[in-house]
Design a protein around this motif. Structure first.
Motif, PDB file in Angstrom:
ATOM      1  N   GLN A  29       0.859  -1.177   0.000  1.00 22.73           N
ATOM      2  CA  GLN A  29       0.000   0.000   0.000  1.00 22.73           C
ATOM      3  C   GLN A  29       0.900   1.233   0.000  1.00 22.73           C
ATOM      4  OE1 GLN A  29      -3.468  -0.197   2.726  1.00 22.73           O
ATOM      5  NE2 GLN A  29      -2.543  -2.089   3.452  1.00 22.73           N
ATOM      6  N   VAL A  30       0.658   2.156  -0.922  1.00 23.66           N
ATOM      7  CA  VAL A  30       1.477   3.359  -1.030  1.00 23.66           C
ATOM      8  C   VAL A  30       0.659   4.556  -0.564  1.00 23.66           C
ATOM      9  CG1 VAL A  30       2.816   4.843  -2.578  1.00 23.66           C
ATOM     10  CG2 VAL A  30       2.774   2.367  -2.950  1.00 23.66           C
ATOM     11  N   ARG A  31       1.218   5.285   0.389  1.00 19.49           N
ATOM     12  CA  ARG A  31       0.604   6.512   0.891  1.00 19.49           C
ATOM     13  C   ARG A  31       1.454   7.688   0.409  1.00 19.49           C
ATOM     14  NH1 ARG A  31      -2.500   3.103   2.668  1.00 19.49           N
ATOM     15  NH2 ARG A  31      -2.889   2.447   4.787  1.00 19.49           N
ATOM     16  N   GLY A  32       0.843   8.660  -0.240  1.00 15.67           N
ATOM     17  CA  GLY A  32       1.578   9.824  -0.744  1.00 15.67           C
ATOM     18  C   GLY A  32       2.638   9.404  -1.741  1.00 15.67           C
ATOM     19  N   ASN A  33       3.867   9.938  -1.569  1.00 17.54           N
ATOM     20  CA  ASN A  33       4.931   9.602  -2.521  1.00 17.54           C
ATOM     21  C   ASN A  33       5.597   8.255  -2.225  1.00 17.54           C
ATOM     22  OD1 ASN A  33       6.867  10.012  -0.466  1.00 17.54           O
ATOM     23  ND2 ASN A  33       7.263  12.120  -1.091  1.00 17.54           N
ATOM     24  N   GLY A  34       5.302   7.660  -1.087  1.00 21.91           N
ATOM     25  CA  GLY A  34       5.787   6.317  -0.757  1.00 21.91           C
ATOM     26  C   GLY A  34       7.270   6.187  -0.529  1.00 21.91           C
ATOM     27  N   LYS A  35       7.992   7.299  -0.294  1.00 20.96           N
ATOM     28  CA  LYS A  35       9.451   7.213  -0.211  1.00 20.96           C
ATOM     29  C   LYS A  35       9.960   6.514   1.050  1.00 20.96           C
ATOM     30  CE  LYS A  35      10.101  11.827   1.731  1.00 20.96           C
ATOM     31  NZ  LYS A  35      10.686  13.132   1.547  1.00 20.96           N
ATOM     32  N   ARG A  36       9.208   6.556   2.135  1.00 22.55           N
ATOM     33  CA  ARG A  36       9.602   5.841   3.350  1.00 22.55           C
ATOM     34  C   ARG A  36       9.011   4.435   3.278  1.00 22.55           C
ATOM     35  NH1 ARG A  36       7.807   9.910   8.020  1.00 22.55           N
ATOM     36  NH2 ARG A  36       5.782   9.295   7.210  1.00 22.55           N
ATOM     37  N   LYS A  37       9.631   3.485   4.005  1.00 25.45           N
ATOM     38  CA  LYS A  37       9.167   2.097   3.928  1.00 25.45           C
ATOM     39  C   LYS A  37       8.960   1.509   5.317  1.00 25.45           C
ATOM     40  CE  LYS A  37      11.140   1.064  -0.525  1.00 25.45           C
ATOM     41  NZ  LYS A  37      12.388   1.610  -0.968  1.00 25.45           N
ATOM     42  N   LEU A  38       7.900   0.704   5.408  1.00 25.21           N
ATOM     43  CA  LEU A  38       7.544   0.030   6.648  1.00 25.21           C
ATOM     44  C   LEU A  38       6.978  -1.338   6.289  1.00 25.21           C
ATOM     45  CD1 LEU A  38       6.789  -0.042   9.727  1.00 25.21           C
ATOM     46  CD2 LEU A  38       4.643   1.050   9.074  1.00 25.21           C
TER      47      LEU A  38
ATOM     48  N   VAL B  94      -0.570   7.692   8.146  1.00 26.95           N
ATOM     49  CA  VAL B  94       0.847   7.842   7.807  1.00 26.95           C
ATOM     50  C   VAL B  94       0.957   8.390   6.391  1.00 26.95           C
ATOM     51  CG1 VAL B  94       2.984   6.565   7.418  1.00 26.95           C
ATOM     52  CG2 VAL B  94       1.561   5.993   9.361  1.00 26.95           C
ATOM     53  N   LYS B  95       1.862   9.355   6.230  1.00 21.02           N
ATOM     54  CA  LYS B  95       2.033  10.000   4.919  1.00 21.02           C
ATOM     55  C   LYS B  95       3.359   9.596   4.283  1.00 21.02           C
ATOM     56  CE  LYS B  95      -0.600  14.185   6.176  1.00 21.02           C
ATOM     57  NZ  LYS B  95      -1.727  13.477   6.539  1.00 21.02           N
ATOM     58  N   ASP B  96       3.395   9.638   2.965  1.00 18.42           N
ATOM     59  CA  ASP B  96       4.612   9.416   2.182  1.00 18.42           C
ATOM     60  C   ASP B  96       5.350   8.134   2.569  1.00 18.42           C
ATOM     61  OD1 ASP B  96       4.063  11.769   0.820  1.00 18.42           O
ATOM     62  OD2 ASP B  96       5.264  12.994   2.181  1.00 18.42           O
ATOM     63  N   THR B  97       4.603   7.047   2.666  1.00 18.36           N
ATOM     64  CA  THR B  97       5.170   5.771   3.104  1.00 18.36           C
ATOM     65  C   THR B  97       4.599   4.619   2.277  1.00 18.36           C
ATOM     66  OG1 THR B  97       5.327   6.639   5.357  1.00 18.36           O
ATOM     67  CG2 THR B  97       5.490   4.262   5.119  1.00 18.36           C
ATOM     68  N   THR B  98       5.461   3.687   1.938  1.00 19.05           N
ATOM     69  CA  THR B  98       5.022   2.430   1.344  1.00 19.05           C
ATOM     70  C   THR B  98       4.966   1.411   2.469  1.00 19.05           C
ATOM     71  OG1 THR B  98       6.040   2.962  -0.778  1.00 19.05           O
ATOM     72  CG2 THR B  98       5.494   0.648  -0.382  1.00 19.05           C
ATOM     73  N   ILE B  99       3.794   0.823   2.643  1.00 15.86           N
ATOM     74  CA  ILE B  99       3.573  -0.141   3.720  1.00 15.86           C
ATOM     75  C   ILE B  99       3.427  -1.528   3.108  1.00 15.86           C
ATOM     76  CG2 ILE B  99       2.047  -0.815   5.618  1.00 15.86           C
ATOM     77  CD1 ILE B  99       1.180   2.227   5.618  1.00 15.86           C
TER      78      ILE B  99
END
Length: 160
Positions: A30-39, A60-65
């Motif tokens: 799941q990609v939130r915003g630009n997805g640059k952070r990862k979890l 959570v913003k700008d994160t790929t989960i």
């Protein structure tokens, strides 16, 4: 003197997993915003704390989960995981169940080898409870973290 839990810090360091070791194709992305952070999270569909985490992760913003289905709470968990994994839109099926309480109704007849691989990986890396989170830095966090702690760990990982 500094009132730090040195044992916890050392155990966290020892239990870290390089993000590259995770088999991301075995997760719901799941990609939130630009997805640059990862979890990455290991979650059971019948875990109450996982449901609370899913709601927090919506913020959570700008994160790929990457959600790794990790059905360890019984046969019903495995059945639900298979239904979610076999859904046409896995992320929607996951969020429908975890956030909205809509039971997964898909078939269980697709290739669910990823679920078995997740369980093997979890046993190899001593993932004994859900949710368990891994940040891009490799840091492991067991249990439910509040949004501010999740964001703090995401920032630390992004700086490295």
């Amino acid at each position: 003197k500094q009132k730090k839990n040195l044992t916890y810090e050392r155990l966290t360091e020892l239990s870290a997993i390089a993000f590259g070791e995770l088999k991301l194709e075995n997760a719901i992305k799941q990609v939130r915003g630009n997805g640059k952070r990862k979890l990455a999270t290991f979650e059971d569909p019948n875990c109450g704390f996982c449901k609370r985490l899913a709601a927090e992760l919506q913020k959570v913003k700008d994160t790929t989960i990457y959600v790794f289905l990790y059905p360890i709470l019984g046969e019903n968990s495995y059945k639900k995981s298979k239904q979610i994994w076999c859904a046409k839109d896995r992320a929607k099926a996951w969020n429908d169940w975890m956030i909205n309480g809509i039971e997964p109704s898909g078939n269980e007849n697709c290739n669910t080898q990823a679920l078995d691989e997740n369980r093997v990986f979890g046993k190899q890396h001593n993932i004994t409870g859900t949710p368990t989170m891994f940040f891009e830095s490799g840091k492991r966090a067991g249990g439910m973290l509040p949004l501010d702690k999740i964001n703090e760990n995401l920032k630390v990982a992004a700086k490295k």
